[in-house]
Every structure is written in C-alpha cells, then in structure tokens.
Design a protein around this motif. Structure first.
Motif, PDB file in Angstrom:
ATOM      1  N   ASP A  74      -3.564   8.515  -8.730  1.00 32.34           N
ATOM      2  CA  ASP A  74      -4.965   8.246  -8.353  1.00 32.34           C
ATOM      3  C   ASP A  74      -5.551   9.583  -7.911  1.00 32.34           C
ATOM      4  N   PRO A 134       0.045   8.568  -6.240  1.00 28.91           N
ATOM      5  CA  PRO A 134      -1.309   9.094  -6.088  1.00 28.91           C
ATOM      6  C   PRO A 134      -1.340  10.457  -5.406  1.00 28.91           C
ATOM      7  N   SER A 143     -16.512   7.704  -2.411  1.00 31.82           N
ATOM      8  CA  SER A 143     -17.539   6.759  -1.997  1.00 31.82           C
ATOM      9  C   SER A 143     -17.488   6.657  -0.469  1.00 31.82           C
ATOM     10  N   GLN A 198       0.837  -1.210   0.000  1.00 30.57           N
ATOM     11  CA  GLN A 198       0.000   0.000   0.000  1.00 30.57           C
ATOM     12  C   GLN A 198       0.864   1.250   0.000  1.00 30.57           C
ATOM     13  N   GLN A 227      -4.408  12.300  -5.164  1.00 34.90           N
ATOM     14  CA  GLN A 227      -5.772  12.310  -4.583  1.00 34.90           C
ATOM     15  C   GLN A 227      -6.487  13.640  -4.751  1.00 34.90           C
TER      16      GLN A 227
HETATM   17  N1  SAM Z   1      -2.252   2.874  -0.881  1.00 40.67           N
HETATM   18  C1  SAM Z   1      -2.478   3.512  -2.086  1.00 40.67           C
HETATM   19  C2  SAM Z   1      -2.276   5.017  -1.933  1.00 40.67           C
HETATM   20  O1  SAM Z   1      -2.333   5.560  -0.869  1.00 40.67           O
HETATM   21  O2  SAM Z   1      -2.127   5.668  -2.907  1.00 40.67           O
HETATM   22  C3  SAM Z   1      -3.837   3.262  -2.683  1.00 40.67           C
HETATM   23  C4  SAM Z   1      -4.689   2.143  -2.258  1.00 40.67           C
HETATM   24  S1  SAM Z   1      -6.388   2.326  -2.540  1.00 40.67           S
HETATM   25  C5  SAM Z   1      -6.862   0.672  -2.492  1.00 40.67           C
HETATM   26  C6  SAM Z   1      -6.507   2.752  -4.234  1.00 40.67           C
HETATM   27  C7  SAM Z   1      -7.182   4.047  -4.487  1.00 40.67           C
HETATM   28  O3  SAM Z   1      -8.560   3.949  -4.206  1.00 40.67           O
HETATM   29  C8  SAM Z   1      -6.721   5.211  -3.643  1.00 40.67           C
HETATM   30  O4  SAM Z   1      -5.534   5.772  -4.090  1.00 40.67           O
HETATM   31  C9  SAM Z   1      -7.872   6.169  -3.769  1.00 40.67           C
HETATM   32  O5  SAM Z   1      -7.697   7.041  -4.869  1.00 40.67           O
HETATM   33  C10 SAM Z   1      -9.060   5.245  -4.024  1.00 40.67           C
HETATM   34  N2  SAM Z   1      -9.983   5.229  -2.869  1.00 40.67           N
HETATM   35  C11 SAM Z   1      -9.745   4.749  -1.636  1.00 40.67           C
HETATM   36  N3  SAM Z   1     -10.824   4.948  -0.845  1.00 40.67           N
HETATM   37  C12 SAM Z   1     -11.763   5.571  -1.606  1.00 40.67           C
HETATM   38  C13 SAM Z   1     -13.075   6.039  -1.362  1.00 40.67           C
HETATM   39  N4  SAM Z   1     -13.650   5.938  -0.172  1.00 40.67           N
HETATM   40  N5  SAM Z   1     -13.738   6.616  -2.395  1.00 40.67           N
HETATM   41  C14 SAM Z   1     -13.171   6.743  -3.611  1.00 40.67           C
HETATM   42  N6  SAM Z   1     -11.929   6.327  -3.894  1.00 40.67           N
HETATM   43  C15 SAM Z   1     -11.234   5.740  -2.907  1.00 40.67           C
END
Ligand code: SAM
Ligand code: SF4
Length: 448
Positions: A311, A271, A345, A209, A273
C-alpha cells in the motif's frame, strides 16, 4: 420451504464499503439475519431492511455513503415500514452520527463496530421505536465468539484472527474506530477453520490490521508464525493467506513459517506507505527505508518466487518532490507484484489532519499518476518472468467476460484465465502461462 412461507419472509440488502474486515462483518450480519429468517435480496427496492456497513479510511468512501443514503429518502417515503440501518467504522465518529441525525433523519438505526454482535436486539428495539435508535459503544468489549455468518464465497473464506490496532500511524483513523489490538483464542480460530473446511472451503485468508503482532494480548505463548504452523496441520485445507503484515513486526519466525508450511501461500502484503525516511518518521511507521528493503530481500531469499504487494500513500503532509522521488525509486527497486495506491485524505481526529504543509490536490494527483506508471511497469516485468512457467491455480469460477474461460489465482495471488470445462471449478490445476499481462495472466491447462 413452501412458496407461501417464502413470500412472507422479510428481505434484506447490505451495501458494504471498504476493506475485507468490513466484508466479513457483513457476512456476520447476514448470518444473524438468516437466523432471524430473513432472505437476502439484490436490490434496495425489494428490501424490508437496508444496511449500509460503512468505511471511513478515506474521505471518498464517506462521501459515497452520504450520497447513497440521500438517495434512499424517496424510497423510504414510498415504503415507510422499510428499516434503514447504518453501521461500521464511520459510526464510531461522533460528528458523523450528528451529521446523519441532521441530514438524514429518516435513518432508523445507527450502531458501531463494537456492538455489531448485538444487532438482533438493536433491530428488534428499533422496530418498536418511534425515533432513530443510536447505539455506538466507545470501547471494545470482550471478543464475541460463535456469531453465525453467511459466507459470500464457499471455496474461499475470510477468518478474522485479531481486531483493532495499536499502531496509530498519524494519517489513519482505524485505531480510533476499531479500538485496541485483541487477538482471538487460537482454539477458536482452528475450530472455525475446521468447520469451514468441512463445508467445502479450500482457502482461508487470515485477517487483522497487523497480523504479525498476533498473540501479544494472549496468555498463551503463541505468535503469528506459530498460529500459521497450527493452521497448516488442518486436513483438507489447501491454502492459507493472510493480511496485513506491518513491516515493523515481521519476524524471522514468520518468514520461516511461510517457507516451511506447504499450505501457506508465497505472498506477502507489506505496506510501505512511503519511500522517504522523513515521511515514514512523520507517519509514525517505525521502520526506515533501508530496514524495509532488507525485509523484502530476506523474504525473497528465504522464499524463492514470493510475491510482494504493498500500500502506498502519496501527498502526505510535507511530502516534497524529493520525498516522492524516494518513493518512486523504492518502487523501481522492489518491483512489486501488485499494489493499492492512495491519495492522502485528511481524517478528522488524526495527527496528520492538523499538520501544516498539506500538499495541494493537483500535486497529489500528478504524483499519483506518475507512481501508477512506475508501479505498473514493475508489475508487468514481474508477470513476464512467469512466461512458459507452470503455476498452481485454484479455479474459482468462469470469467466475467467470457463464460468459456475459467478464472482462478496462483499461490502468489495473481489472476490467471484459461480455457477449460466448468467441472474444474473448485480444483487445483497446473497451468502453463502463455500470455502474461499487467493485470492478469493467460495460460493453458497442463494437467489436473
Ligand atoms: N493495517 C494496514 C497497514 O498498516 O498496512 C492497513 C489498513 S488501512 C485500512 C489500508 C490502507 O489505507 C493503508 O495501508 C493506507 O495505505 C491507506 N490509508 C489509511 N489512511 C489513509 C488516509 N488518511 N489517506 C489515504 N490512505 C489511507
Ligand atoms: Fe492504520 Fe497503521 Fe493501524 Fe494499519 S497499522 S490500521 S495503517 S494505524
């Protein structure tokens, strides 16, 4: 193996939802099943065992699992001896387990992410049990090494280098479902990769992660840059990729390792965000827009040609039009090579779920579409810079659309298609890019 024996073999079907981590967990389930003499099959109707390996990062993924589970009810009625198992991140949430018990009581086995290694015992106990067997461990134990796995694709392989996450971004459920950060022993990682290479793997993707904090939980003094340097020494391995890198933990040592190690590909998934400092703060990301932009710039200076992917979440609670425009500006400035974009979400149990000022759905969708437009424009521009350039491509197979066309990826993780003969599959080829497009590049073989 004779035909009679093959006919007697039990068959399994695994549906995997979510990220590479889940895909790799499914490979481990497949490895354990293969040791139990099960055969994989590609449709649920033929299966004696169906496993749903679930993801809960966004609500959509959860709804899909519930919908697909509901569809199994009729099949279970027709084949009562068939076993239905549900595992993965969703199961680490008590309310999900309760919901499945109530709405889908025909499920035979539920287990979580922390007790995946115990699957053979659980399956055997479940076969002897009259009612649904539920075993979800709340806490992670020691890292279990040496689990067999059946890799989906021999040329390329995922290798988990660490589990869990300590970051608690306020929107994210992962720290609650995957537990605290634990790094694997470097010797175990090297051993696994050497075995993969002996069996034909050319490219590994190191998974975690937050790979940049690799080593923090180990006694040995090693960080992620150090691990990359050791993996780079493995003979026969051609390419090393990794994901995900959290911007707050990127060190100079890592950027220099990407620069110095010839097998480490020139690509970083970073990422962001959001592009607004206000939102980054409430997300608990622990970096500012300025720090992020400096990082991208440092990486581009140290490693010329590096591709940067990201991301992005739109519609985080409290995101104003001005905050969103900050994200658009940042995207225009960075010009990403690719991105995963998400509509925020609500995840029960996370701090953001309780925040007031949730953004209305129509506003989120509108921002999402506007963001995609800007991102795609940047991707097209970045790809057009490759016109007439020669790039190294690891040939992965034939294109889905035309079996005379080969497909592979550049070191910067871009898909390239070109005309060529199938004996090039598995080889590194030099390809001159003739037609760069937004989602793929078309080129010509220069030499082998
Ligand atoms: N650990 C990685 C990081 O911090 O970049 C990412 C892991 S996460 C499984 C993958 C992506 O899902 C995240 O970078 C984020 O953009 C998205 N994500 C996580 N929680 C979310 C949520 N509640 N709503 C929308 N996107 C989400
Ligand atoms: Fe989730 Fe943040 Fe951990 Fe990534 S770093 S898994 S987004 S909590």
């Amino acid at each position: 193996m004779n035909t009679e024996n093959t006919l007697k073999q039990k068959r399994y079907f695994i549906a995997t939802y979510g990220c590479q981590m889940n895909e790799h967990d499914s490979e481990k389930l497949a490895g354990m099943l293969s040791n139990m003499n099960y055969l994989e099959c590609d449709n649920k109707e033929e299966a004696d065992l169906i496993i749903f390996n679930t993801c809960c990062v966004r609500e959509n993924a959860e709804l899909k699992v519930y919908g697909n589970l509901g569809q199994l009810k009729a099949l279970k009625k027709k084949k009562p001896d068939m076993i239905i198992a549900v595992c993965g991140c969703m199961m680490q949430q008590a309310h999900v387990v309760e919901y499945i018990k109530k709405k889908h009581p025909f499920v035979d086995l539920i287990f979580g992410t922390h007790n995946l290694h115990n699957f053979p015992v659980l399956l055997s106990n479940c076969k002897q049990s009259e009612s649904m067997l539920v075993e979800v461990w709340d806490e992670e134990g020691e890292i279990i090494e040496g689990l067999p796995s059946v890799r989906k694709y021999g040329l390329k392989a995922f290798v988990t280098i660490m589990y869990g996450c300590n970051n608690f971004c306020t929107y994210c459920i992962v720290p609650y479902t995957r537990g605290r950060e634990r790094s694997r022993d470097p010797e175990e990682i090297l051993k696994e990769i050497k075995e993969l290479v002996e069996n034909g793997t050319k490219e590994v993707t190191l998974l975690g992660q937050n790979v940049n904090s690799y080593g923090k939980s180990l006694e040995e003094d090693i960080d992620f840059g150090g691990l990359l340097r050791r993996i780079n020494e493995i003979d026969g391995l051609e390419r090393i990729r990794f994901m995900t890198s959290h911007p707050k933990d990127i060190s100079e040592n890592l950027i220099f390792a990407i620069r110095d190690c010839e097998k480490v590909c020139e690509h970083i998934h970073l990422p962001v965000q959001a592009g607004s400092d206000n939102i980054l703060k409430v997300m608990n990301r622990k970096y500012t827009r300025e720090q992020y932009l400096k990082l991208v710039n440092d990486a581009k200076v140290a490693v010329p040609g590096i591709s940067v992917t990201t991301d992005i979440i739109v519609g985080f609670p409290g995101e104003t039009e001005e905050d969103f425009e900050d994200t658009l500006d940042l995207v225009k400035e960075v010009k990403y090579d690719n991105s995963f974009t998400f509509i925020y979400s609500i995840r029960k149990g996370t701090p953001a779920a309780e925040m007031e000022e949730q953004v209305p759905e129509d506003v989120k969708h509108n921002r999402f579409n506007r963001l995609l437009e800007v991102l795609n424009k940047g991707v097209a521009e970045r790809n057009s810079e490759l016109k007439n350039k020669v790039v190294e491509v690891l040939v992965e197979g034939v294109s889905k659309n035309d079996e005379n066309v080969l497909t592979g990826r550049t070191r910067t993780n871009k898909v390239v298609n070109f005309d060529g003969s199938k004996d090039l599959i598995g080889k590194l080829c030099n390809i001159k890019i003739t037609k760069p497009r937004t989602f793929s590049l078309f080129g010509e073989l220069v030499d082998k």
